[in-house]
Design an enzyme around this catalytic site. Sequence first.
Site, PDB file in Angstrom:
ATOM      1  N   CYS A 155      -9.389  51.466 -12.130  1.00 49.63           N
ATOM      2  CA  CYS A 155     -10.974  51.621 -12.071  1.00 49.63           C
ATOM      3  C   CYS A 155     -11.268  51.998 -10.912  1.00 49.63           C
ATOM      4  O   CYS A 155     -12.372  53.161 -10.942  1.00 49.63           O
ATOM      5  CB  CYS A 155     -11.647  50.258 -12.367  1.00 49.63           C
ATOM      6  N   GLY A 378      21.658  44.265   0.023  1.00 55.85           N
ATOM      7  CA  GLY A 378      22.998  44.109  -0.859  1.00 55.85           C
ATOM      8  C   GLY A 378      22.597  44.602  -2.152  1.00 55.85           C
ATOM      9  O   GLY A 378      23.525  45.012  -2.771  1.00 55.85           O
ATOM     10  N   GLU A1294     -18.115  58.875 -17.813  1.00 57.70           N
ATOM     11  CA  GLU A1294     -16.797  60.179 -18.024  1.00 57.70           C
ATOM     12  C   GLU A1294     -17.225  61.456 -17.201  1.00 57.70           C
ATOM     13  O   GLU A1294     -16.135  61.783 -16.749  1.00 57.70           O
ATOM     14  CB  GLU A1294     -16.948  60.569 -19.680  1.00 57.70           C
TER      15      GLU A1294
HETATM   16  C1  FAD Z   1       8.880  48.133  -8.590  1.00 54.99           C
HETATM   17  C2  FAD Z   1      10.100  48.620  -8.218  1.00 54.99           C
HETATM   18  C3  FAD Z   1      10.232  49.589  -7.226  1.00 54.99           C
HETATM   19  C4  FAD Z   1      11.538  49.783  -6.742  1.00 54.99           C
HETATM   20  N1  FAD Z   1      11.509  51.006  -5.792  1.00 54.99           N
HETATM   21  C5  FAD Z   1      12.712  51.437  -5.270  1.00 54.99           C
HETATM   22  C6  FAD Z   1      12.769  52.139  -4.327  1.00 54.99           C
HETATM   23  O1  FAD Z   1      11.635  53.014  -4.004  1.00 54.99           O
HETATM   24  N2  FAD Z   1      14.014  52.762  -3.814  1.00 54.99           N
HETATM   25  C7  FAD Z   1      15.155  52.046  -4.125  1.00 54.99           C
HETATM   26  O2  FAD Z   1      16.167  52.467  -3.817  1.00 54.99           O
HETATM   27  N3  FAD Z   1      14.926  51.039  -5.061  1.00 54.99           N
HETATM   28  C8  FAD Z   1      13.865  50.606  -5.566  1.00 54.99           C
HETATM   29  N4  FAD Z   1      13.889  49.528  -6.485  1.00 54.99           N
HETATM   30  C9  FAD Z   1      15.014  49.088  -6.901  1.00 54.99           C
HETATM   31  C10 FAD Z   1      15.376  47.623  -5.987  1.00 54.99           C
HETATM   32  O3  FAD Z   1      14.091  47.154  -5.734  1.00 54.99           O
HETATM   33  C11 FAD Z   1      15.998  47.886  -4.961  1.00 54.99           C
HETATM   34  O4  FAD Z   1      17.555  48.166  -5.523  1.00 54.99           O
HETATM   35  C12 FAD Z   1      16.393  46.406  -4.189  1.00 54.99           C
HETATM   36  O5  FAD Z   1      17.078  46.701  -2.913  1.00 54.99           O
HETATM   37  C13 FAD Z   1      17.304  45.232  -4.984  1.00 54.99           C
HETATM   38  O6  FAD Z   1      17.617  44.112  -4.173  1.00 54.99           O
HETATM   39  P1  FAD Z   1      17.448  42.825  -4.756  1.00 54.99           P
HETATM   40  O7  FAD Z   1      17.729  41.770  -3.976  1.00 54.99           O
HETATM   41  O8  FAD Z   1      16.036  42.571  -5.574  1.00 54.99           O
HETATM   42  O9  FAD Z   1      18.606  42.930  -6.126  1.00 54.99           O
HETATM   43  P2  FAD Z   1      18.896  41.804  -7.154  1.00 54.99           P
HETATM   44  O10 FAD Z   1      18.046  42.318  -8.255  1.00 54.99           O
HETATM   45  O11 FAD Z   1      18.772  40.448  -6.552  1.00 54.99           O
HETATM   46  O12 FAD Z   1      20.386  42.051  -7.368  1.00 54.99           O
HETATM   47  C14 FAD Z   1      20.813  43.612  -7.605  1.00 54.99           C
HETATM   48  C15 FAD Z   1      22.352  43.489  -8.059  1.00 54.99           C
HETATM   49  O13 FAD Z   1      23.043  43.572  -6.785  1.00 54.99           O
HETATM   50  C16 FAD Z   1      24.212  42.455  -6.767  1.00 54.99           C
HETATM   51  N5  FAD Z   1      24.159  42.042  -5.568  1.00 54.99           N
HETATM   52  C17 FAD Z   1      23.290  41.508  -4.750  1.00 54.99           C
HETATM   53  N6  FAD Z   1      23.646  40.862  -3.738  1.00 54.99           N
HETATM   54  C18 FAD Z   1      25.064  41.081  -3.646  1.00 54.99           C
HETATM   55  C19 FAD Z   1      26.151  40.504  -2.808  1.00 54.99           C
HETATM   56  N7  FAD Z   1      25.665  39.821  -1.700  1.00 54.99           N
HETATM   57  N8  FAD Z   1      27.522  40.978  -3.343  1.00 54.99           N
HETATM   58  C20 FAD Z   1      27.581  41.410  -4.538  1.00 54.99           C
HETATM   59  N9  FAD Z   1      26.564  41.860  -5.478  1.00 54.99           N
HETATM   60  C21 FAD Z   1      25.323  41.426  -4.945  1.00 54.99           C
HETATM   61  C22 FAD Z   1      23.694  41.731  -7.861  1.00 54.99           C
HETATM   62  O14 FAD Z   1      24.672  40.888  -8.674  1.00 54.99           O
HETATM   63  C23 FAD Z   1      22.922  42.638  -8.920  1.00 54.99           C
HETATM   64  O15 FAD Z   1      23.659  43.075  -9.755  1.00 54.99           O
HETATM   65  C24 FAD Z   1      12.547  49.065  -6.951  1.00 54.99           C
HETATM   66  C25 FAD Z   1      12.522  48.123  -8.021  1.00 54.99           C
HETATM   67  C26 FAD Z   1      11.460  48.005  -8.389  1.00 54.99           C
HETATM   68  C27 FAD Z   1      11.501  46.843  -9.474  1.00 54.99           C
HETATM   69  S1  FES Z   2      -7.738  47.894 -12.330  1.00 59.38           S
HETATM   70 FE1  FES Z   2      -8.945  47.623 -10.406  1.00 59.38          FE
HETATM   71  S2  FES Z   2     -10.733  46.936 -11.147  1.00 59.38           S
HETATM   72 FE2  FES Z   2      -9.980  47.444 -12.984  1.00 59.38          FE
END
Ligand code: FAD
Ligand code: FES
Length: 1362
Positions: A155, A378, A1294
Amino acid sequence: MPENLVTSSTLVFFVNGKKVEDSDVDPEVTLLTYLRSKLRLCGTKLGCGEGGCGACTVMLSRYDRRRDQVIHYSVNACLAPVAAVHGLAVTTVEGIGSTQTRLHAVQERIARAHGSQCGFRTPGIVMSMYTLLRNHPRPSMDQLDQYFTGTLCRCTRYRPILEGFRGLTTDAPAGGGCGKKDCCKLKAKDSAETNGLLNGTTSKVQNGETEGQLGEVSDVTHVLYDAEDFQPYDPSQELIFPPELKVQTEWETQYVEFRGPRVTYHRPTTLAELLKLKTEHPQARIIVGNTEVGVEVKFKNQIYPVLINPTNIPELIEVTVTETGVKFGSSVTLSTIEDTLRHQVDTLPEYQTRVFSAILEMLRWFAGKQIRNAAAIGGNIMTSSPISDLNPLLMAAGAVLTVRSAEGGVREIEMDENFFTGYRRNVVRPEEVLEAVHVPYTHENEYFVGYKQARRRDDDIAIVNAGMRVAFRPDSIAVERLRLAFGGMAPTTVMALSTMKELEGRCWDSSLMEAGTSLLLQDLPLSASAPGGMVEYRRALTISLFFKFYLSVRGRLSEQFPSLVHPLTKAEQTATQVHRYIPPQGTQLFQSVPPGQHSLDPIGRPITHASAFKHATGEAVYVDDMPRFENELQAAPVLSTRAHAKILSIDEKEALGIEGVEGFFCWKDLPEERNKVGPIAADEELFASKKVVCVGQLIGLVVAKDRATAQRAARVVRIQYEDIKPCIITIQDAIKEQSWWTPLTITKGDVEAGFRSSEHVLEGEMHVGGQEHFYLETHAHLAVPKGEDGGMEVYSATQNAAGTQRHVAAVLGVPLNLVTCRVKRLGGAFGGKETRNIMLSVPISVAAAALKRPVRISLDRDEDMQMTGGRHPFLGRWKIGFTKEGVFKAIKIDLYSNGGCSLDLSGAVMGYALLNHDNVYRCENRHITGYPCKTNLPSNTAFRAFGSPQAIIVTEYMVSRVAEFLNMDPDEVRLKNMYVSGDVTHYKQTLERCTVRRCWDEVVSQADYHMRKEMVQQFNSSNKYTKRGIAALPLKFGLGFIELFLNQAGALVMVYTDGSVLLSHGGTEMGQGLHTKMIQVASRVLKIPVTRIYIDETSTDKVPNTTSTAASLSSDLYGMAVLNACTIIMQRLEPYIASNPKGEWDDWVTAAYFDRVSLSATGFYKTPGISGYNFETNEGRPFNYFCFGAAVTEVEVDCLTGDHSVLRTDIVMDVGDSLNPAVDIGQVEGAFMQGLGLYTLEELRYSPEGVLLTRGPGTYKIPGFQNIPREFNVSLLRGAPNPRAVFSSKATGEPPLLLATSVFYAIKQAVASARADQGFSPVFRLDSPATAERIRMACQDSLTQKIEPAVLNNEKPWSVTV
Ligand SMILES: Cc1cc2nc3c(=O)[nH]c(=O)nc-3n(C[C@H](O)[C@H](O)[C@H](O)COP(=O)(O)OP(=O)(O)OC[C@H]3O[C@@H](n4cnc5c(N)ncnc54)[C@H](O)[C@@H]3O)c2cc1C
Ligand code: FES
Ligand code: FES
């Protein structure tokens, strides 16, 4: 669960200081669901469920024993499993302040600074800011900017949010204003204060005009709020961290195991336990941030029966500085990595930390702050996504991974070309765990750069990213070793092996660069049908990024070897610059109220949005926040997966077998004639019966005890299809098949004669992409059977209460008086909730009626985007005849829109496109035809400005082509043909009080346009790879419903015996401030403070037969209805005022009551002097009046990547006498930002089979904090009262959206300059949106010349332009 361990299966955590214990927790449940459904803390919102919008932001706090410190961090509650908060403290928006007790400084500031419109994502922003303050009580604006990545607002244009918080930062000037001694804000404030109580009476009111005010011009002011009124921020008053969490250690040290029906969650505390679990369950998922796994579970329907949280295992969260680099435990979060590397960069010699600097720069653009706080390194490596941002850097850096398993022991693996083995696969074995990642230092003779190109700079996944490292032989410019790793070019991150090998030993000079680009193209082929599309662009990016790398390194070498290497020219230097943070700034100017206006009279004053404080505290109730009814059910839709197919069978057996499922509804539950709906033509089936006509069409509805069960069951309803030909997806398909509803035409003069008498004639074509509404609150509705007579109460997030009531009644087969539709507020709408809500509110009413139980539905973002359509894509084919002086003689335009599978409002949208397409240009001979095309896409619908933005950008394209052809300044062409008062449009309406030239002149002066035009030229003459463009664009927009009957409105005013007033009207509050303005109107007429007037809801049982809140007309229409109702009340009170002139409102009301006078009144209004418009006869007066405005925008384009920044925008907008300048400026800014998204950023991608590929914030990018113009100045035109609307005001919702054409044409100008420099024609086609892809590919140069056209050989493209 391992034996002999301190274990727990009871979840314990604290929420807002209160302890929560749950021994029956389901590990599949997210923290967000738990907060909202179980704890009923509904301030935290669901906007997307995929970590992309920030509406669900909460603060987590934990006690770090080693540092004896409480750590606070923001996370996305929609991705965090509730199991993961065991032993933590959660703070939600409800915990920090409330309107009932005390507002937190953050809540007060965002509300008072007008930073909240629909309010749906306000709690998320509040919590981001709150967390920042808890960590940095006096942060910088830069920190603020970083904390807000990952937080979207549809918004506002973010300015008021930042401005409201500015006072809490180190960048804040003392006492508000800009900090300068003679700050105009402070001066203006002084004058505003002296305005107050003069004669104590308000102006007389007649027909909406304020008598005596026409032509009067008051002072200009900047003061939208008074920062000095803000309570100071006192960090010592914050909620304390629960002492129990400090004292007790067991919640950290115990082994945790939560068992749910489908998933078991383990939280081991030692590496040995983890390895044992991995041996027993090799397919178990390790989750740290859950930002990958959570998305897979939610959107790819994955089930992982065993989840392991390793965040309490010391080895995995350790950071160790070694002799050769830094070793990060695999569960170290990205935020901790940022902090660690920043410290390293600050303390070590520069050359040693070049990889670290590149990682830091990458992390700045990596997701949002909340994701970086939760996600670990990781997870990024192990997911092995081809567009991972860290993997190219780690590969190029030669990072080494330590992996370990119980039986295999430890392995060290270098991240090289052998690490990734396929799409999302790598060499780590299922039973192994990634323990740590070692990131090496760089040496003195080594250089390292990372690159990421995305559609939106912040919080977006990469299109292409890269890590590039080169080491030179000692004292030489000969390459010793080169490592080039790329993401986005293959199913895995890849290394450009031949390029790396071939270039070794060569000197770092232009021949290396030439050879390198050719080799890279061979190393990184991409098929024309590659997933992700943008094939030529991605290939161009690889070599453009390599070219940037070449220049960066050359620049460094030239310092070391000046005799061998030429320094970079100034033009080359700009190609190597990384994006700079420029704090946003701007001014807002408006006319202050006239000196005589009573201080209590709110008209013309920047009154705070009536719900702003409730938005900021999370108390504002949206449909999904309403308390649950005892026997309530939740619904989930079953949607078509085919675009055009026969339905052979529907099998719901498996779904009905799921525990908790209470029913399945489809076409069989309705008589055939009642299964038809549609706002204009009943041409849609409520539930598809024999065939489907688009992907995302509703086939059935599952109702169950809760949302998750309903959704799970909906996924197992089996539909068999048989495809039907033709399947029409694109406008081109529709043209081929002549598939359209009745075309509309307007003709003025003799267009063929006009062409014959023209000295020049040009023709062209432009495609304008569609747009998703992306209101933050998805469609949400609740149907409650009244319990007798077949009545139904529908609580709906709709702009169209009466339309909803009509459809529910018709489908249920009951009269309208048995159905009530209630609308409290909407979390944004923008046209998307005007008609398409019918496809949800009606089906749930069918289910509710059948089951005799309340049924609620609230769509997930991906369902919403697939089902509900958006702005129509347009194709414009134009022909223009003109004189050699640039005067238009004849214009012929054919507009084709992609209407989707049902008529919905496509005819009306096209009608507005035809009426408004002329923008501000006179032409005696016009012929314009609109073809609303019928295709197999979801039905496109109303969207802010209703077809006009698509039509106007085509017109402006034509105008700019005339200027290019004549080699004239486009401004000259615009001014030569610009309307003036008295001109007659192609639909025969005479323009009265045409202020466009005034707006233009004022904006040109305000923006220093002429001087800056020259500066842009100078900049461009000395810059080759970075170009600027500046463009001024005017605007005219007609206000009125084409259908005459819609131009009516009703209101009801009820005055109670305590003097309080309950106001109702037919319009809905969706963030645009309509209720606030209506209260202001009532306040002026009743002469009582706004605080005594309350609007509860919009309801069809208070004001019947309402017109939907659309076309920017609601303030005009309902304002007059309110005015009329209040005037009736005042007339009734007149005798009591006369007999007791010294009395007050309460006395007069009491006297009237005891005298048996009715204290409620209805008001009605129909716009006089208009007659609708008939396209067949070209007769009628469609518009009540016109809005005018003008904008100047300057942009900077990176010609090598296609990235652009909006450096500055100036707007002058005629809003008549503003009813509320804060609301109006908010609308101007918000609409402009939505237009900026439409014309530059937002791109809906469909597969050739009609499947929407961009279904959430991860893939569909609306403007974020980084996209706002770095300088944005808005002025409301002074002294331009409008006699045709309430209190001389004008609509604002608008029209300002169209001013974003200035961004598009500024970009086009910058690209033209780049092309001219490279020897290519500055005349070229640029379709809308001007995405990074389109900009880069239009900036043709020697690099793009190397890219062969992507030719499809019988393969299907990944996506098509619809
Ligand atoms: C809104 C959003 C934006 C994002 N933007 C980006 C971005 O800009 N750039 C980018 O690169 N990524 C992005 N990502 C992807 C993600 O955030 C990254 O890849 C992040 O680093 C994953 O880490 P996590 O701890 O959340 O993974 P998790 O979801 O907790 O785990 C991911 C996977 O890794 C495995 N794993 C984790 N740790 C280990 C371990 N120690 N040993 C073996 N396997 C393991 C898990 O089993 C699982 O399969 C985005 C995701 C979202 C939701
Ligand atoms: S989405 Fe920011 S005020 Fe509506
Ligand atoms: S709902 Fe969680 S980020 Fe959008």
